[in-house]
Design an enzyme around this catalytic site. Structure first.
Site, mmCIF file in Angstrom:
data_model
loop_
_atom_site.group_PDB
_atom_site.id
_atom_site.type_symbol
_atom_site.label_atom_id
_atom_site.label_comp_id
_atom_site.label_asym_id
_atom_site.label_seq_id
_atom_site.Cartn_x
_atom_site.Cartn_y
_atom_site.Cartn_z
ATOM 1 N N ASP A 64 55.358 43.252 38.101
ATOM 2 C CA ASP A 64 56.436 42.260 38.028
ATOM 3 C C ASP A 64 56.052 41.252 36.945
ATOM 4 O O ASP A 64 54.880 40.874 36.850
ATOM 5 C CB ASP A 64 56.607 41.533 39.372
ATOM 6 C CG ASP A 64 58.007 40.952 39.543
ATOM 7 O OD1 ASP A 64 58.683 41.302 40.531
ATOM 8 O OD2 ASP A 64 58.429 40.145 38.679
ATOM 9 N N SER A 71 64.577 29.726 44.844
ATOM 10 C CA SER A 71 65.746 30.510 45.286
ATOM 11 C C SER A 71 65.377 31.946 45.667
ATOM 12 O O SER A 71 66.194 32.667 46.233
ATOM 13 C CB SER A 71 66.803 30.542 44.177
ATOM 14 O OG SER A 71 66.281 31.205 43.035
ATOM 15 N N LEU A 73 62.928 32.575 47.796
ATOM 16 C CA LEU A 73 62.224 32.561 49.084
ATOM 17 C C LEU A 73 63.115 32.917 50.271
ATOM 18 O O LEU A 73 62.620 33.250 51.342
ATOM 19 C CB LEU A 73 61.572 31.190 49.318
ATOM 20 C CG LEU A 73 60.590 30.739 48.225
ATOM 21 C CD1 LEU A 73 60.039 29.358 48.562
ATOM 22 C CD2 LEU A 73 59.454 31.735 48.040
ATOM 23 N N GLN A 74 64.425 32.893 50.065
ATOM 24 C CA GLN A 74 65.389 33.255 51.109
ATOM 25 C C GLN A 74 65.258 34.741 51.471
ATOM 26 O O GLN A 74 65.697 35.169 52.521
ATOM 27 C CB GLN A 74 66.789 32.891 50.565
ATOM 28 C CG GLN A 74 67.986 33.531 51.209
ATOM 29 C CD GLN A 74 68.599 34.585 50.294
ATOM 30 O OE1 GLN A 74 67.915 35.160 49.432
ATOM 31 N NE2 GLN A 74 69.895 34.844 50.475
ATOM 32 N N ARG A 75 64.619 35.549 50.638
ATOM 33 C CA ARG A 75 64.514 36.988 50.920
ATOM 34 C C ARG A 75 63.196 37.604 50.454
ATOM 35 O O ARG A 75 62.832 38.688 50.919
ATOM 36 C CB ARG A 75 65.682 37.750 50.274
ATOM 37 C CG ARG A 75 65.681 37.645 48.760
ATOM 38 C CD ARG A 75 67.010 38.014 48.146
ATOM 39 N NE ARG A 75 66.939 37.908 46.679
ATOM 40 C CZ ARG A 75 66.960 36.759 46.006
ATOM 41 N NH1 ARG A 75 67.055 35.591 46.645
ATOM 42 N NH2 ARG A 75 66.865 36.744 44.699
ATOM 43 N N ASP A 132 65.400 45.559 40.232
ATOM 44 C CA ASP A 132 66.715 44.956 40.465
ATOM 45 C C ASP A 132 67.649 45.187 39.288
ATOM 46 O O ASP A 132 68.581 44.435 39.075
ATOM 47 C CB ASP A 132 66.551 43.448 40.715
ATOM 48 C CG ASP A 132 65.926 42.744 39.520
ATOM 49 O OD1 ASP A 132 65.557 43.431 38.538
ATOM 50 O OD2 ASP A 132 65.812 41.508 39.552
ATOM 51 N N CYS A 178 68.024 64.554 41.470
ATOM 52 C CA CYS A 178 67.386 63.310 41.042
ATOM 53 C C CYS A 178 68.456 62.213 41.016
ATOM 54 O O CYS A 178 69.630 62.467 41.314
ATOM 55 C CB CYS A 178 66.699 63.471 39.686
ATOM 56 S SG CYS A 178 67.780 63.374 38.238
ATOM 57 N N CYS A 195 72.206 39.710 41.798
ATOM 58 C CA CYS A 195 72.088 38.840 42.975
ATOM 59 C C CYS A 195 72.367 37.378 42.635
ATOM 60 O O CYS A 195 72.927 36.637 43.444
ATOM 61 C CB CYS A 195 70.680 38.922 43.562
ATOM 62 S SG CYS A 195 70.369 40.414 44.478
ATOM 63 N N CYS A 255 67.245 66.707 34.794
ATOM 64 C CA CYS A 255 66.674 67.784 35.609
ATOM 65 C C CYS A 255 67.568 69.013 35.653
ATOM 66 O O CYS A 255 67.291 69.956 36.407
ATOM 67 C CB CYS A 255 66.335 67.293 37.012
ATOM 68 S SG CYS A 255 67.742 67.225 38.157
HETATM 69 ZN ZN LIG Z 1 68.989 65.306 38.002
#
Ligand SMILES: [Zn+2]
Length: 278
Positions: A64, A71, A73-75, A132, A178, A195, A255
């Protein structure tokens, strides 16, 4: 594998695993020898990191490049109020160290890009996509298909979650789809808000990230039926789970029978994650 490899503290810590026939000391040893790269230490990554660490999955890589904002910390429950302003990977690593000293945490304060994905993923058995954004989601899919790396997908939107799992094993009796078999390209930029603009129910990523962690634990144990070839749709408002069967697409660009994507460098992982014209 002998249960003597678990020391007395581990036999105590993992006793509720060890007493179950489906896990036992051998299964716990498999978890301790497992390694997972968790891409994203946010809403989905938080519960995944917490439960994988608690379960004794021995080596966790956390990717990360963000710092903790109030903001979040709510999730994003792996971080606390005192962590605001700190890199998310550091805050998450501290959480794991306090929870379970058995676990080795490797922090990668960076973004996963077409240039970095191979090096980041190479050291791990499994990738858990807790990102995300579509660019990362498609990049991880394509890389994991091309390298036959298991990938555990979860995504959230307002009150809804979506999950599926890809072992990416080739040559099985039953071909498996996939992510691009299901959604061949990302939606147009700007058509799906994030979000920050639409909001998200705080507990929603908890449910979805926990299911992702459940799938990873089952995969490492070699037990149960994974969400392969099945897309699980969760609606928190209706409190309903719907399962949609998904098939491999012979025309899938990564694939399928005649894939256009032979390397992640063939794709522009922005916007719609299209295959480059050249
Ligand atoms: Zn595929």
């Amino acid at each position: 594998m002998s249960d003597l490899r678990l020391d007395a503290t581990q036999l105590d810590r993992y006793s509720r695993h060890v007493i179950m026939d489906e896990i036992g000391p051998e299964g716990q040893q498999r978890l301790l020898e497992g390694s997972v790269l968790i891409v994203g230490a946010g809403g989905l990554g938080s519960p995944a990191i917490q439960y994988l660490a608690a379960a004794g999955v021995g080596r966790l890589g956390i990717v990360d490049d963000d710092v903790v904002e109030r903001s979040n910390l709510q999730r994003q429950i792996v971080h606390g109020d005192d962590d605001v302003g700190r890199p998310k990977v550091d805050s998450a690593a501290d959480y794991v160290a306090a929870l379970n000293p058995d676990i080795t945490v490797e922090t990668h304060e960076t973004r996963v890009t077409a240039d970095t994905v191979a090096d980041l993923v190479a050291d791990y058995d499994i990738v858990l996509d807790a990102s995300d954004n579509f660019a990362t989601r498609y990049l991880l899919n394509d890389h994991c298909v091309l390298t036959e790396t298991p990938l555990f997908h979860g995504a959230i939107y307002r009150f809804e979650g979506q999950l599926t799992s890809f072992t990416n094993e080739r040559g099985g009796d039953e071909p498996r789809p996939c992510y691009r078999c299901i959604f061949s390209e990302a939606p147009e930029p700007g058509t799906v808000p994030d979000c920050a603009t639409t909001g998200v129910l705080g507990v929603l990523p908890g449910t979805v990230g926990c299911i992702q962690a459940t799938e990873v634990v089952k995969y490492l144990l070699g037990k149960g039926d994974l969400l392969e070839g099945r897309l699980l749709l969760y609606d928190a408002m209706d409190m309903s789970f719907e399962e949609v069967p998904v098939q491999p697409n012979p025309a899938c660009p990564v694939c399928g029978d005649d894939p256009e994507i032979e390397s992640v460098s063939d794709v522009a992982y922005e916007g719609t994650c299209e295959i480059s014209a050249d």
